[in-house]
Write an enzyme that holds these catalytic residues in place. Sequence first.
Site, PDB file in Angstrom:
ATOM      1  N   THR A 221       8.862 -22.293  -4.641  1.00 55.92           N
ATOM      2  CA  THR A 221       8.830 -21.621  -5.936  1.00 55.92           C
ATOM      3  C   THR A 221       9.083 -22.644  -7.023  1.00 55.92           C
ATOM      4  O   THR A 221       9.994 -23.463  -6.920  1.00 55.92           O
ATOM      5  CB  THR A 221       9.915 -20.518  -6.076  1.00 55.92           C
ATOM      6  OG1 THR A 221       9.752 -19.587  -5.027  1.00 55.92           O
ATOM      7  CG2 THR A 221       9.802 -19.805  -7.393  1.00 55.92           C
TER       8      THR A 221
ATOM      9  N   ARG B 287       3.259 -10.025   2.989  1.00 52.27           N
ATOM     10  CA  ARG B 287       4.592  -9.986   2.375  1.00 52.27           C
ATOM     11  C   ARG B 287       4.547 -10.455   0.923  1.00 52.27           C
ATOM     12  O   ARG B 287       3.939 -11.471   0.598  1.00 52.27           O
ATOM     13  CB  ARG B 287       5.543 -10.889   3.164  1.00 52.27           C
ATOM     14  CG  ARG B 287       6.960 -10.997   2.595  1.00 52.27           C
ATOM     15  CD  ARG B 287       7.162 -12.306   1.858  1.00 52.27           C
ATOM     16  NE  ARG B 287       8.565 -12.461   1.420  1.00 52.27           N
ATOM     17  CZ  ARG B 287       8.993 -13.450   0.636  1.00 52.27           C
ATOM     18  NH1 ARG B 287       8.159 -14.369   0.215  1.00 52.27           N
ATOM     19  NH2 ARG B 287      10.250 -13.519   0.273  1.00 52.27           N
TER      20      ARG B 287
ATOM     21  N   GLY C  95       7.104 -11.486  -2.223  1.00 56.55           N
ATOM     22  CA  GLY C  95       8.493 -11.823  -2.557  1.00 56.55           C
ATOM     23  C   GLY C  95       8.810 -11.483  -4.000  1.00 56.55           C
ATOM     24  O   GLY C  95       8.132 -10.652  -4.619  1.00 56.55           O
ATOM     25  N   ASP C  96       9.845 -12.116  -4.540  1.00 55.32           N
ATOM     26  CA  ASP C  96      10.286 -11.768  -5.887  1.00 55.32           C
ATOM     27  C   ASP C  96       9.484 -12.442  -7.000  1.00 55.32           C
ATOM     28  O   ASP C  96       9.488 -11.966  -8.137  1.00 55.32           O
ATOM     29  CB  ASP C  96      11.771 -12.110  -6.066  1.00 55.32           C
ATOM     30  CG  ASP C  96      12.031 -13.601  -5.939  1.00 55.32           C
ATOM     31  OD1 ASP C  96      11.499 -14.219  -4.982  1.00 55.32           O
ATOM     32  OD2 ASP C  96      12.750 -14.159  -6.786  1.00 55.32           O
TER      33      ASP C  96
ATOM     34  N   GLY D 293      14.730 -18.417  -4.481  1.00 54.28           N
ATOM     35  CA  GLY D 293      15.695 -18.123  -3.418  1.00 54.28           C
ATOM     36  C   GLY D 293      15.147 -17.111  -2.441  1.00 54.28           C
ATOM     37  O   GLY D 293      13.926 -16.939  -2.329  1.00 54.28           O
TER      38      GLY D 293
ATOM     39  N   GLY E  62      13.811 -14.190  -1.610  1.00 53.29           N
ATOM     40  CA  GLY E  62      13.171 -13.228  -2.494  1.00 53.29           C
ATOM     41  C   GLY E  62      13.513 -11.768  -2.259  1.00 53.29           C
ATOM     42  O   GLY E  62      13.600 -10.987  -3.212  1.00 53.29           O
TER      43      GLY E  62
END
Lengths: 333, 333
Positions: A197, A225, A227-228, A249, A251
């Site tokens: 990221t 999937r 993530g954040d 981090g 996520g």
Amino acid sequence: MLKRIILLLIVPLFMLSGCYYGNTGADAERPEYVVAIHGGAGWITPDRYSDEEEAAARAKMNEALEAAEAVLKNKGHAVEAVEAAINILEDSPIFNAGKGAVLTADGTVEMDASIMNGKDEQAGAIAGVKHVKNPISAARLVMEKSKHVMLSGEGADKYAAENGLDTVPNHYFITEKRAKNYNKNHPDKEPIHKFGTVGCVALDSEGNLAAGTSTGGMADKEYGRIGDSPIIGAGTYANNETVAVSATGHGEYFIRFSVARDIHSMVEYNRWTVERAADFIIHRKLKYYDVNGGVIVMDRNGKIAMPFNTPGMYRGFIKSTGERDVKLYGEEK
Amino acid sequence: MLKRIILLLIVPLFMLSGCYYGNTGADAERPEYVVAIHGGAGWITPDRYSDEEEAAARAKMNEALEAAEAVLKNKGHAVEAVEAAINILEDSPIFNAGKGAVLTADGTVEMDASIMNGKDEQAGAIAGVKHVKNPISAARLVMEKSKHVMLSGEGADKYAAENGLDTVPNHYFITEKRAKNYNKNHPDKEPIHKFGTVGCVALDSEGNLAAGTSTGGMADKEYGRIGDSPIIGAGTYANNETVAVSATGHGEYFIRFSVARDIHSMVEYNRWTVERAADFIIHRKLKYYDVNGGVIVMDRNGKIAMPFNTPGMYRGFIKSTGERDVKLYGEEK
């Protein structure tokens, strides 16, 4: 009744303790512009990098910061600065975003990104793209040209291509290093020690805040999937009245805890400083759940907080005042 | 200095005004269980429905509420109650979720759903599924069995199928009514007057809150558009200490404003009641931006707020005290 009286006495005292820590502060001196970036948090320690690798990472981060600075110096918008910095990190094989993204369980690259303009709370995000060369530019395109906030999968790639963004074959993103790591029996395979990221937050001369985040996601991810990073309020958030945030981090926890939005809310509703809000999330809340990660946060006066609870985090900033820094490890002062 | 003194005097007064409106209130009597549902907000007015249609909608909502009640009466978990209610709404062709979902620009059905357990802030979501019969059950599966929070597209359908959930051909979801509406020249085509989405919030006998949301999304959506329903913090949020929220409306704004999470934050940080927080979002913030929608919110004492800024919203609740209601239109008292 007694309870009510106690409450009436205690609540203002509690709130005053918040004031003592300072609100976002209209009294602070605001630099003309400020930009900060991150390139992921994790077990980033000097023994893991050769001098050449370390120098290359620092040089690329400086290049990204300077690209954003060039925009901001010319009175460009914070959104443009965020995109400029992240484009450079995406084009570099060093970071887990764009070229150099980690591989999914299928051996392909699937990328996520989001961007937010603090001026009007406009936002754009793309999830699971495989072909758009610069995912952050696709997120900006969605924000500025589509009626939607979030596009996904083939549809997102198609939208980017139809609107003139560069697309490339998926193998463009796959570096030799990532390919080695995909092959479970390869002698050079190393355990993943870093949450990829990349992200950027910026304040421009008009007082606009913006934030952006771009990633290849979790290595070996399956089943589409997400993530954040592409979730507004989780990995990215910006609001001119409060803060700009980009997170890195684990996520899943960053989604459940709406990390970026919660930092905004602590600043908006509790009048906490960016340091206090960011430290609370990273060193208290996430630490309590044993969750690793970091955030970069900037307030409307260009004040920066960059806490992380891992041994290191790629991070750096440039201010119009001439102050600048790039760091990789935790112990660097 | 004077500014600081004024701040010191004003802030506690301002905060006290919040206290006056009441905090989430440990003093209120908590019913053994409470469940509330919505079936979308929009231009829902009596002239748009035949008596039969209206009766069918009310009957189905009562059935969904009673399914959740059966779970809660048997000391089942709030998450289970939320799933039970939403399964019934998904299986009914009346609502824009599961069977009866609106069609994308391609003429297929692509569904999103999310669920959150207020006990541990665990969450699960799926976006863009085409085959899993009950998207809310897939979201629960992701929450409880996977290490992820959000799965998307084919991968999400695959994960659901591999873990034993029922999958069906995409045409199972497509009703005659939606097919007519897809055909732009069909004589029966009617303008969309309602934001689909169904949702449920529940409080169980252990004091656990849960929230879930399921939808076919926006009619004629393209490019893998994802709305707020599968976004934790936007369309869905639950936390035992504060609230459970499920939202319906113009999803793009609900993402940008992190609607569900913001209601939680106003209750957590400002100590507002659910009515005040929900009304602020729906009647002030969204109204200011001319954005249509509604939310159902429940606090940890089972207090419910169900504001909407459209002419109507399908909504209803059942409490263990025997109180119950189902409404469609705005003017119903």
